[in-house]
Design a protein around this motif. Structure first.
Motif, mmCIF file in Angstrom:
data_model
loop_
_atom_site.group_PDB
_atom_site.id
_atom_site.type_symbol
_atom_site.label_atom_id
_atom_site.label_comp_id
_atom_site.label_asym_id
_atom_site.label_seq_id
_atom_site.Cartn_x
_atom_site.Cartn_y
_atom_site.Cartn_z
ATOM 1 N N ASP A 106 10.039 -3.837 13.935
ATOM 2 C CA ASP A 106 10.730 -2.556 13.740
ATOM 3 C C ASP A 106 11.271 -2.430 12.325
ATOM 4 O OD1 ASP A 106 10.143 -1.843 16.320
ATOM 5 O OD2 ASP A 106 12.128 -2.318 17.124
ATOM 6 N N LYS A 107 11.890 -3.503 11.835
ATOM 7 C CA LYS A 107 12.434 -3.477 10.475
ATOM 8 C C LYS A 107 11.313 -3.438 9.444
ATOM 9 C CE LYS A 107 16.909 -5.659 11.392
ATOM 10 N NZ LYS A 107 17.782 -6.830 11.128
ATOM 11 N N ALA A 108 10.227 -4.171 9.730
ATOM 12 C CA ALA A 108 9.084 -4.167 8.814
ATOM 13 C C ALA A 108 8.516 -2.761 8.679
ATOM 14 C CB ALA A 108 8.009 -5.131 9.311
ATOM 15 N N ILE A 109 8.333 -2.095 9.804
ATOM 16 C CA ILE A 109 7.811 -0.721 9.784
ATOM 17 C C ILE A 109 8.746 0.195 9.009
ATOM 18 C CG2 ILE A 109 7.421 1.313 11.243
ATOM 19 C CD1 ILE A 109 6.294 -0.630 13.366
ATOM 20 N N ASP A 110 10.043 0.059 9.262
ATOM 21 C CA ASP A 110 11.033 0.921 8.615
ATOM 22 C C ASP A 110 10.947 0.807 7.096
ATOM 23 O OD1 ASP A 110 13.269 2.680 8.497
ATOM 24 O OD2 ASP A 110 14.579 0.950 8.166
ATOM 25 N N PHE A 111 10.928 -0.426 6.572
ATOM 26 C CA PHE A 111 10.917 -0.612 5.121
ATOM 27 C C PHE A 111 9.567 -0.268 4.506
ATOM 28 C CE2 PHE A 111 14.783 -3.165 5.872
ATOM 29 C CZ PHE A 111 15.602 -2.594 4.898
ATOM 30 N N LEU A 112 8.480 -0.594 5.189
ATOM 31 C CA LEU A 112 7.162 -0.236 4.655
ATOM 32 C C LEU A 112 6.983 1.277 4.601
ATOM 33 C CD1 LEU A 112 4.967 -2.954 6.419
ATOM 34 C CD2 LEU A 112 5.444 -2.797 3.965
ATOM 35 N N GLU A 113 7.449 1.970 5.621
ATOM 36 C CA GLU A 113 7.305 3.431 5.621
ATOM 37 C C GLU A 113 8.239 4.077 4.597
ATOM 38 O OE1 GLU A 113 7.332 4.973 9.669
ATOM 39 O OE2 GLU A 113 5.163 4.601 9.725
ATOM 40 N N LYS A 114 9.415 3.485 4.373
ATOM 41 C CA LYS A 114 10.297 3.982 3.299
ATOM 42 C C LYS A 114 9.611 3.833 1.943
ATOM 43 C CE LYS A 114 14.949 3.304 5.234
ATOM 44 N NZ LYS A 114 16.173 2.453 5.195
ATOM 45 N N SER A 115 8.984 2.682 1.745
ATOM 46 C CA SER A 115 8.273 2.441 0.491
ATOM 47 C C SER A 115 7.128 3.425 0.307
ATOM 48 C CB SER A 115 7.735 1.006 0.478
ATOM 49 O OG SER A 115 7.014 0.753 -0.716
ATOM 50 N N LEU A 116 6.367 3.644 1.385
ATOM 51 C CA LEU A 116 5.192 4.523 1.294
ATOM 52 C C LEU A 116 5.572 5.995 1.212
ATOM 53 C CD1 LEU A 116 2.983 2.529 3.785
ATOM 54 C CD2 LEU A 116 2.541 2.821 1.335
ATOM 55 N N ALA A 117 6.761 6.343 1.674
ATOM 56 C CA ALA A 117 7.237 7.727 1.529
ATOM 57 C C ALA A 117 7.454 8.071 0.055
ATOM 58 C CB ALA A 117 8.521 7.922 2.322
ATOM 59 N N ILE A 118 7.778 7.044 -0.734
ATOM 60 C CA ILE A 118 7.983 7.242 -2.169
ATOM 61 C C ILE A 118 6.648 7.240 -2.904
ATOM 62 C CG2 ILE A 118 9.045 6.261 -4.256
ATOM 63 C CD1 ILE A 118 11.176 5.027 -2.317
ATOM 64 N N ASP A 119 5.769 6.312 -2.511
ATOM 65 C CA ASP A 119 4.473 6.168 -3.183
ATOM 66 C C ASP A 119 3.466 5.575 -2.203
ATOM 67 O OD1 ASP A 119 2.276 5.546 -4.737
ATOM 68 O OD2 ASP A 119 3.271 3.935 -5.847
ATOM 69 N N SER A 120 2.458 6.371 -1.871
ATOM 70 C CA SER A 120 1.414 5.873 -0.970
ATOM 71 C C SER A 120 0.036 5.887 -1.616
ATOM 72 C CB SER A 120 1.377 6.704 0.320
ATOM 73 O OG SER A 120 1.002 8.036 0.030
ATOM 74 N N VAL A 121 -0.017 6.187 -2.915
ATOM 75 C CA VAL A 121 -1.327 6.351 -3.559
ATOM 76 C C VAL A 121 -1.633 5.288 -4.603
ATOM 77 C CG1 VAL A 121 -1.435 8.831 -3.118
ATOM 78 C CG2 VAL A 121 -0.386 7.999 -5.238
ATOM 79 N N SER A 122 -0.622 4.651 -5.173
ATOM 80 C CA SER A 122 -0.901 3.672 -6.222
ATOM 81 C C SER A 122 -1.549 2.424 -5.621
ATOM 82 C CB SER A 122 0.380 3.294 -6.965
ATOM 83 O OG SER A 122 1.239 2.550 -6.122
ATOM 84 N N GLU A 123 -2.236 1.682 -6.495
ATOM 85 C CA GLU A 123 -2.976 0.512 -6.039
ATOM 86 C C GLU A 123 -2.061 -0.517 -5.385
ATOM 87 O OE1 GLU A 123 -6.125 -2.830 -7.770
ATOM 88 O OE2 GLU A 123 -5.388 -1.221 -9.076
ATOM 89 N N LYS A 124 -0.876 -0.721 -5.961
ATOM 90 C CA LYS A 124 0.027 -1.754 -5.447
ATOM 91 C C LYS A 124 0.489 -1.453 -4.017
ATOM 92 C CE LYS A 124 4.183 0.455 -7.287
ATOM 93 N NZ LYS A 124 5.326 0.365 -8.212
ATOM 94 N N GLN A 125 0.438 -0.177 -3.628
ATOM 95 C CA GLN A 125 0.936 0.207 -2.307
ATOM 96 C C GLN A 125 -0.118 0.098 -1.206
ATOM 97 O OE1 GLN A 125 4.120 -0.102 -2.776
ATOM 98 N NE2 GLN A 125 4.739 1.815 -1.823
ATOM 99 N N GLN A 126 -1.371 -0.133 -1.586
ATOM 100 C CA GLN A 126 -2.427 -0.152 -0.572
ATOM 101 C C GLN A 126 -2.283 -1.341 0.383
ATOM 102 O OE1 GLN A 126 -4.272 2.703 -0.364
ATOM 103 N NE2 GLN A 126 -2.831 3.172 -2.018
ATOM 104 N N LEU A 127 -1.797 -2.460 -0.127
ATOM 105 C CA LEU A 127 -1.587 -3.609 0.753
ATOM 106 C C LEU A 127 -0.413 -3.372 1.706
ATOM 107 C CD1 LEU A 127 -2.291 -6.703 -1.526
ATOM 108 C CD2 LEU A 127 -3.760 -5.670 0.211
#
Length: 203
Positions: free
Chosen positions: A20-41
């Motif tokens: 649950d916490k992993a999803i929360d932080f990953l989705e927060k990160s991707l809400a800011i940037d989901s297109v750059s190469e570093k975010q694909q992983l």
């Protein structure tokens, strides 16, 4: 950048199996940037978590976001995504679509372990269609191509039940005994017990 901090925290919680916490932080990160190469992983990690949690609609959403990137840039990750997508389609009862995806892995795989993942998916498809002899052959192909395959429990279960439905109670019993010994608290224990108690009859 804050998205990097969120991404790292998401990975950390994922390692700790705090989904649950992993999803929360990953989705927060991707809400800011989901297109750059570093975010694909980060996307790849997120869709893996959703798959593990059997939240297939959410998993598929992120597969569709990232599939073209990995196809163009990282073939092995793309083949992993096809594996997840194939099973998502299977579990969503889009079996024909799942079959096409596993066949696509087979066509593009360059290593035996990767081919094993395709045979594994196709074994589930074959079992779904009650083609039990083919299921057994596909399970044998999994073991042949990758003796250390990550889910030999499922391979053994599909093989055992296929022999059961082909009327080979003797072979089923051998697999039943082996699975019970290897996986005493396994995922298929109750189903195997039910089939064992049925005797020789099919369902």
């Amino acid at each position: 950048a804050i998205e990097d901090l969120y991404r790292l925290m998401g990975f950390s919680y994922s390692v700790l199996s705090q989904d649950d916490k992993a999803i929360d932080f990953l989705e927060k990160s991707l809400a800011i940037d989901s297109v750059s190469e570093k975010q694909q992983l980060a996307i790849f990690e997120l869709l893996k978590i959703y798959f593990r949690l059997q939240e297939y609609t959410s998993c598929l959403k992120w597969i569709e976001v990232s599939e073209s990137y990995f196809y163009q840039n990282h073939k092995e990750y793309w083949l992993s995504i096809l594996f997840f997508k194939g099973f998502v389609k299977y579990y969503l009862n889009e079996v024909k679509e799942g079959e096409k995806l596993f066949e696509e892995i087979l066509e593009n795989a360059e290593s035996d372990p990767r081919r094993a993942t395709a045979f594994f998916g196709l074994a589930f498809i074959s079992f779904h269609h009650k083609n039990y002899l083919n299921t057994i052959n596909l399970c044998e192909s999994v073991a042949k191509h990758d003796p250390d395959f990550f889910d030999m429990e499922s391979v053994g279960f599909l093989t055992a039940v296929s022999f059961k439905y082909l009327g080979r109670e003797d072979v089923f019993t051998k697999y039943y005994d082996e699975l019970k010994k290897k996986y005493p608290n396994g995922r298929y224990r109750q189903e195997l017990e039910r089939l064992r108690n049925e005797g020789n009859g099919k369902e």
